[in-house]
Design a protein around this motif. Structure first.
Motif, PDB file in Angstrom:
ATOM      1  N   ASP A 137       0.829  -1.321  -0.022  1.00  0.00           N
ATOM      2  CA  ASP A 137      -0.058   0.076   0.024  1.00  0.00           C
ATOM      3  C   ASP A 137       0.927   1.255   0.036  1.00  0.00           C
ATOM      4  OD1 ASP A 137      -1.864   1.966   0.575  1.00  0.00           O
ATOM      5  OD2 ASP A 137      -2.460   1.090   2.151  1.00  0.00           O
ATOM      6  N   SER A 138       0.711   1.954  -1.099  1.00  0.00           N
ATOM      7  CA  SER A 138       1.690   3.319  -1.118  1.00  0.00           C
ATOM      8  C   SER A 138       0.978   4.629  -0.673  1.00  0.00           C
ATOM      9  CB  SER A 138       2.319   3.278  -2.399  1.00  0.00           C
ATOM     10  OG  SER A 138       1.111   3.271  -3.383  1.00  0.00           O
ATOM     11  N   THR A 139      -0.184   4.303   0.024  1.00  0.00           N
ATOM     12  CA  THR A 139      -1.029   5.312   0.405  1.00  0.00           C
ATOM     13  C   THR A 139      -0.248   6.375   1.200  1.00  0.00           C
ATOM     14  OG1 THR A 139      -2.946   4.284   0.361  1.00  0.00           O
ATOM     15  CG2 THR A 139      -2.964   6.237   1.857  1.00  0.00           C
ATOM     16  N   PRO A 140       0.014   7.835   1.043  1.00  0.00           N
ATOM     17  CA  PRO A 140       0.885   8.355   2.219  1.00  0.00           C
ATOM     18  C   PRO A 140       0.692   8.279   3.555  1.00  0.00           C
ATOM     19  CG  PRO A 140       0.029   9.784   0.224  1.00  0.00           C
ATOM     20  CD  PRO A 140      -0.897   8.414   0.044  1.00  0.00           C
ATOM     21  N   LEU A 141       1.735   7.964   4.301  1.00  0.00           N
ATOM     22  CA  LEU A 141       1.590   7.916   5.788  1.00  0.00           C
ATOM     23  C   LEU A 141       1.356   9.402   6.476  1.00  0.00           C
ATOM     24  CD1 LEU A 141       4.439   5.330   6.359  1.00  0.00           C
ATOM     25  CD2 LEU A 141       2.058   4.963   6.405  1.00  0.00           C
ATOM     26  N   PRO A 142       0.270   9.430   7.381  1.00  0.00           N
ATOM     27  CA  PRO A 142       0.233  10.704   7.871  1.00  0.00           C
ATOM     28  C   PRO A 142       1.109  11.130   9.004  1.00  0.00           C
ATOM     29  CG  PRO A 142      -1.356   9.298   8.516  1.00  0.00           C
ATOM     30  CD  PRO A 142      -0.731   8.466   7.735  1.00  0.00           C
ATOM     31  N   GLY A 143       1.765  10.399   9.545  1.00  0.00           N
ATOM     32  CA  GLY A 143       2.672  10.613  10.789  1.00  0.00           C
ATOM     33  C   GLY A 143       3.860  11.160  10.550  1.00  0.00           C
ATOM     34  N   THR A 144       4.845  11.592  11.549  1.00  0.00           N
ATOM     35  CA  THR A 144       6.030  11.787  11.259  1.00  0.00           C
ATOM     36  C   THR A 144       6.971  11.021  12.016  1.00  0.00           C
ATOM     37  OG1 THR A 144       5.702  13.314  13.253  1.00  0.00           O
ATOM     38  CG2 THR A 144       5.282  14.223  11.405  1.00  0.00           C
TER      39      THR A 144
END
Length: 146
Positions: A137-144
């Motif tokens: 899954d290449s959905t952008p990760l929201p975390g830092t």
């Protein structure tokens, strides 16, 4: 318990410790330790990107290159199948990984390590580790990363 069954139990424990150690070495970015956990002529294969590294020096170069692509990387490994055969063994471990590459793309996957192990004078080592990606899954990760 017989001596044979005690040896098999000890072998299983040592191989599970080997699998845990390589995960720790990758997560701690101790790539020299990663390479040392392979036999001198061991092989690490990443078929999904057409890469194969044979021998500890090539494995060190490969893991350093591969991990150098990541801004951050998290891997959890779950024990799987293990079959003992004297001084060799084979097995599988199941992986969940996620992270963000330095190019800004994100990556979450589920994969399988197909392993072969060999008893050496220094203990059990990987003779081959093949990484098979099962889901990405290449959905952008929201975390830092911290």
């Amino acid at each position: 318990m017989t001596d044979t069954s005690m040896q098999a139990l000890a072998d299983r424990i040592e191989i599970e410790a080997l699998r845990a150690e390589i995960t720790d070495a990758v997560m701690m970015r101790d790539f020299d330790r990663v390479a040392a956990l392979f036999t001198p002529d061991g092989t690490m294969r990443w078929p999904h990107i057409g890469k194969e590294f044979v021998g500890r020096e090539a494995i060190l170069t490969g893991i350093t290159w591969g991990q150098g692509l990541w801004e951050f990387f998290v891997q959890t490994v779950h024990p799987g199948f293990l079959q003992l055969d004297g001084d060799t063994a084979s097995g599988r471990a199941y992986i969940h990984e996620f992270g963000r590459l330095k190019d800004g793309t994100s990556h979450l996957n589920f994969a399988v390590y197909h392993d072969h192990y060999e008893r050496t004078p220094d203990g059990w080592r990987f003779s081959e580790r093949v990484y098979e990606v099962r889901y990405v899954d290449s959905t952008p990760l929201p975390g830092t990363a911290h």
